[in-house]
Design a protein around this motif. Structure first.
Motif, PDB file in Angstrom:
ATOM      1  N   ILE A  35      -5.409 -14.148   6.441  1.00  0.00           N
ATOM      2  CA  ILE A  35      -5.403 -12.971   7.278  1.00  0.00           C
ATOM      3  C   ILE A  35      -4.929 -11.765   6.771  1.00  0.00           C
ATOM      4  O   ILE A  35      -5.312 -10.429   6.897  1.00  0.00           O
ATOM      5  N   ILE A  36      -3.917 -11.882   5.667  1.00  0.00           N
ATOM      6  CA  ILE A  36      -3.348 -10.876   4.923  1.00  0.00           C
ATOM      7  C   ILE A  36      -4.651  -9.840   4.259  1.00  0.00           C
ATOM      8  O   ILE A  36      -4.669  -8.927   4.311  1.00  0.00           O
ATOM      9  N   ASN A  37      -5.448 -10.834   3.548  1.00  0.00           N
ATOM     10  CA  ASN A  37      -6.644 -10.248   2.862  1.00  0.00           C
ATOM     11  C   ASN A  37      -7.595  -9.503   3.651  1.00  0.00           C
ATOM     12  O   ASN A  37      -8.324  -8.617   3.401  1.00  0.00           O
ATOM     13  N   ILE A  38      -7.873 -10.090   4.819  1.00  0.00           N
ATOM     14  CA  ILE A  38      -8.829  -9.468   5.969  1.00  0.00           C
ATOM     15  C   ILE A  38      -8.606  -8.299   6.685  1.00  0.00           C
ATOM     16  O   ILE A  38      -9.196  -7.670   7.571  1.00  0.00           O
ATOM     17  N   ARG A  39      -7.167  -8.208   7.032  1.00  0.00           N
ATOM     18  CA  ARG A  39      -6.590  -7.127   7.714  1.00  0.00           C
ATOM     19  C   ARG A  39      -7.097  -5.680   7.293  1.00  0.00           C
ATOM     20  O   ARG A  39      -6.794  -5.458   6.138  1.00  0.00           O
ATOM     21  N   ARG A  40      -7.709  -5.028   8.179  1.00  0.00           N
ATOM     22  CA  ARG A  40      -7.887  -3.566   7.757  1.00  0.00           C
ATOM     23  C   ARG A  40      -7.420  -2.727   8.870  1.00  0.00           C
ATOM     24  O   ARG A  40      -7.286  -3.343   9.830  1.00  0.00           O
ATOM     25  N   SER A  41      -7.522  -1.673   8.527  1.00  0.00           N
ATOM     26  CA  SER A  41      -7.059  -0.551   9.620  1.00  0.00           C
ATOM     27  C   SER A  41      -8.389  -0.331  10.654  1.00  0.00           C
ATOM     28  O   SER A  41      -9.540  -0.008   9.765  1.00  0.00           O
ATOM     29  N   VAL A  42      -8.471  -0.667  11.877  1.00  0.00           N
ATOM     30  CA  VAL A  42      -9.339  -0.456  12.785  1.00  0.00           C
ATOM     31  C   VAL A  42      -9.104   0.661  13.619  1.00  0.00           C
ATOM     32  O   VAL A  42      -8.300   0.471  14.348  1.00  0.00           O
ATOM     33  N   ARG A  43     -10.055   1.473  13.526  1.00  0.00           N
ATOM     34  CA  ARG A  43      -9.952   2.818  14.463  1.00  0.00           C
ATOM     35  C   ARG A  43     -11.134   2.994  15.638  1.00  0.00           C
ATOM     36  O   ARG A  43     -11.010   3.825  16.291  1.00  0.00           O
ATOM     37  N   LYS A  44     -12.046   2.039  15.505  1.00  0.00           N
ATOM     38  CA  LYS A  44     -13.009   1.997  16.706  1.00  0.00           C
ATOM     39  C   LYS A  44     -12.994   0.679  17.358  1.00  0.00           C
ATOM     40  O   LYS A  44     -13.107  -0.005  16.902  1.00  0.00           O
ATOM     41  N   TYR A  45     -12.941   0.969  18.754  1.00  0.00           N
ATOM     42  CA  TYR A  45     -12.594  -0.188  19.527  1.00  0.00           C
ATOM     43  C   TYR A  45     -13.683  -0.486  20.560  1.00  0.00           C
ATOM     44  O   TYR A  45     -14.411   0.479  21.230  1.00  0.00           O
ATOM     45  N   GLN A  46     -13.781  -1.704  20.962  1.00  0.00           N
ATOM     46  CA  GLN A  46     -14.874  -2.018  22.124  1.00  0.00           C
ATOM     47  C   GLN A  46     -14.122  -1.508  23.498  1.00  0.00           C
ATOM     48  O   GLN A  46     -13.021  -1.600  23.420  1.00  0.00           O
TER      49      GLN A  46
ATOM     50  N   GLU B   5       4.076  -4.896  10.725  1.00  0.00           N
ATOM     51  CA  GLU B   5       3.134  -5.778   9.916  1.00  0.00           C
ATOM     52  C   GLU B   5       2.913  -6.843  10.568  1.00  0.00           C
ATOM     53  O   GLU B   5       1.583  -7.529  10.783  1.00  0.00           O
ATOM     54  N   ASN B   6       3.950  -7.610  11.174  1.00  0.00           N
ATOM     55  CA  ASN B   6       3.720  -9.016  11.700  1.00  0.00           C
ATOM     56  C   ASN B   6       2.774  -8.931  12.884  1.00  0.00           C
ATOM     57  O   ASN B   6       1.871  -9.710  12.984  1.00  0.00           O
ATOM     58  N   ALA B   7       2.859  -7.747  13.647  1.00  0.00           N
ATOM     59  CA  ALA B   7       2.038  -7.647  14.921  1.00  0.00           C
ATOM     60  C   ALA B   7       0.369  -7.394  14.508  1.00  0.00           C
ATOM     61  O   ALA B   7      -0.341  -8.067  15.171  1.00  0.00           O
ATOM     62  N   MET B   8       0.416  -6.582  13.533  1.00  0.00           N
ATOM     63  CA  MET B   8      -0.870  -6.305  12.980  1.00  0.00           C
ATOM     64  C   MET B   8      -1.536  -7.582  12.519  1.00  0.00           C
ATOM     65  O   MET B   8      -2.969  -7.708  12.716  1.00  0.00           O
ATOM     66  N   LEU B   9      -0.755  -8.358  11.832  1.00  0.00           N
ATOM     67  CA  LEU B   9      -1.380  -9.740  11.251  1.00  0.00           C
ATOM     68  C   LEU B   9      -1.639 -10.532  12.434  1.00  0.00           C
ATOM     69  O   LEU B   9      -2.858 -11.266  12.248  1.00  0.00           O
ATOM     70  N   GLU B  10      -0.965 -10.735  13.136  1.00  0.00           N
ATOM     71  CA  GLU B  10      -1.229 -11.631  14.375  1.00  0.00           C
ATOM     72  C   GLU B  10      -2.486 -11.144  15.104  1.00  0.00           C
ATOM     73  O   GLU B  10      -3.275 -11.836  15.390  1.00  0.00           O
ATOM     74  N   ALA B  11      -2.515  -9.887  15.391  1.00  0.00           N
ATOM     75  CA  ALA B  11      -3.687  -9.309  15.851  1.00  0.00           C
ATOM     76  C   ALA B  11      -4.916  -9.550  15.065  1.00  0.00           C
ATOM     77  O   ALA B  11      -6.032 -10.241  15.715  1.00  0.00           O
ATOM     78  N   ALA B  12      -4.760  -9.444  13.864  1.00  0.00           N
ATOM     79  CA  ALA B  12      -6.144  -9.703  12.933  1.00  0.00           C
ATOM     80  C   ALA B  12      -6.433 -11.285  13.262  1.00  0.00           C
ATOM     81  O   ALA B  12      -7.601 -11.567  13.127  1.00  0.00           O
ATOM     82  N   SER B  13      -5.693 -12.238  13.051  1.00  0.00           N
ATOM     83  CA  SER B  13      -5.612 -13.614  13.502  1.00  0.00           C
ATOM     84  C   SER B  13      -6.601 -13.789  14.670  1.00  0.00           C
ATOM     85  O   SER B  13      -6.907 -15.023  14.824  1.00  0.00           O
ATOM     86  N   LEU B  14      -6.246 -13.046  15.777  1.00  0.00           N
ATOM     87  CA  LEU B  14      -6.881 -13.099  16.761  1.00  0.00           C
ATOM     88  C   LEU B  14      -8.386 -12.404  17.205  1.00  0.00           C
ATOM     89  O   LEU B  14      -8.576 -12.121  18.122  1.00  0.00           O
TER      90      LEU B  14
END
Ligand SMILES: Cc1cc2nc3c(=O)[nH]c(=O)nc-3n(C[C@H](O)[C@H](O)[C@H](O)COP(=O)(O)O)c2cc1C
Length: 169
Positions: free
Chosen positions: A3-14, A97-106
């Motif tokens: 998850i740490i490796n694939i988390r990216r800043s995402v600025r365009k959302y559905q 950071e914890n929150a963003m990593l959890e989000a990426a995992s979801l």
């Protein structure tokens, strides 16, 4: 960790709401962060109101992409709960950071908008949400399911030149 490796800043959302139980998981992760002397002097303003997120995007240039965010969490410092005041930036950063990593995992994308210590940005956030004096905006984070298929991708940043080794003599 993947998850740490694939988390990216995402600025365009559905245009898709984030499920309540997933918001709770993100908040749980935020509250599991380490903090100096375990002070946990944080609060989380959870905003799913499109018009408020639009207001944020209009008021603050670095937050333009929030206009389409289905979820914004404002990470706040609770000033009256500080027992180690000069450490709270580290505490809040760990929480973000914890929150963003959890989000990426979801499979939820996110992007941090730097807020503290920029007075103008902090003031904008304070005014839009009519915050109490005791609550100081630290960071604003937009969340949403990514519009683009390749939003989570590994970019290798490992750089040996950034390492100072002090080993055995
Ligand atoms: C403290 C901090 C402040 C940031 N502020 C902004 C911001 O105001 N607007 C924005 O679009 N991205 C912001 N970012 C996201 C960074 O631009 C992003 O993390 C960086 O380019 C690396 O990309 P990555 O997150 O995909 O690894 C911020 C990130 C951090 C950690």
């Amino acid at each position: 960790m993947d998850i740490i490796n694939i988390r990216r800043s995402v600025r365009k959302y559905q245009d898709k709401a984030i499920e309540k139980e997933k918001i709770e998981l993100i908040l749980r992760a935020a509250m599991q962060a380490p903090s100096a002397r375990n002070q946990q002097a944080w609060r989380f303003l959870v905003c799913t109101q499109k018009n408020k997120n639009f207001e944020l995007s209009e008021a603050t240039p670095n937050m333009k992409f929030l206009k389409n965010a289905p979820l914004v969490i404002v990470f706040l410092t609770s000033l009256c709960d500080l027992t180690v005041p000069n450490m709270y930036c580290q505490d809040l950063s760990a929480s973000v950071e914890n929150a963003m990593l959890e989000a990426a995992s979801l499979k939820i994308g996110s992007c941090w908008c730097g807020t503290y210590p920029n007075k103008e940005r902090m003031e904008n956030v304070r005014n839009i949400f009519s915050l109490d004096d005791n609550l100081e905006p630290f960071a604003v984070v937009g969340f949403g399911y990514p519009l683009e298929d390749d939003a989570f991708k590994f970019i290798d940043r490992y750089d040996e030149n950034k390492i100072i080794n002090v080993g055995e003599e």
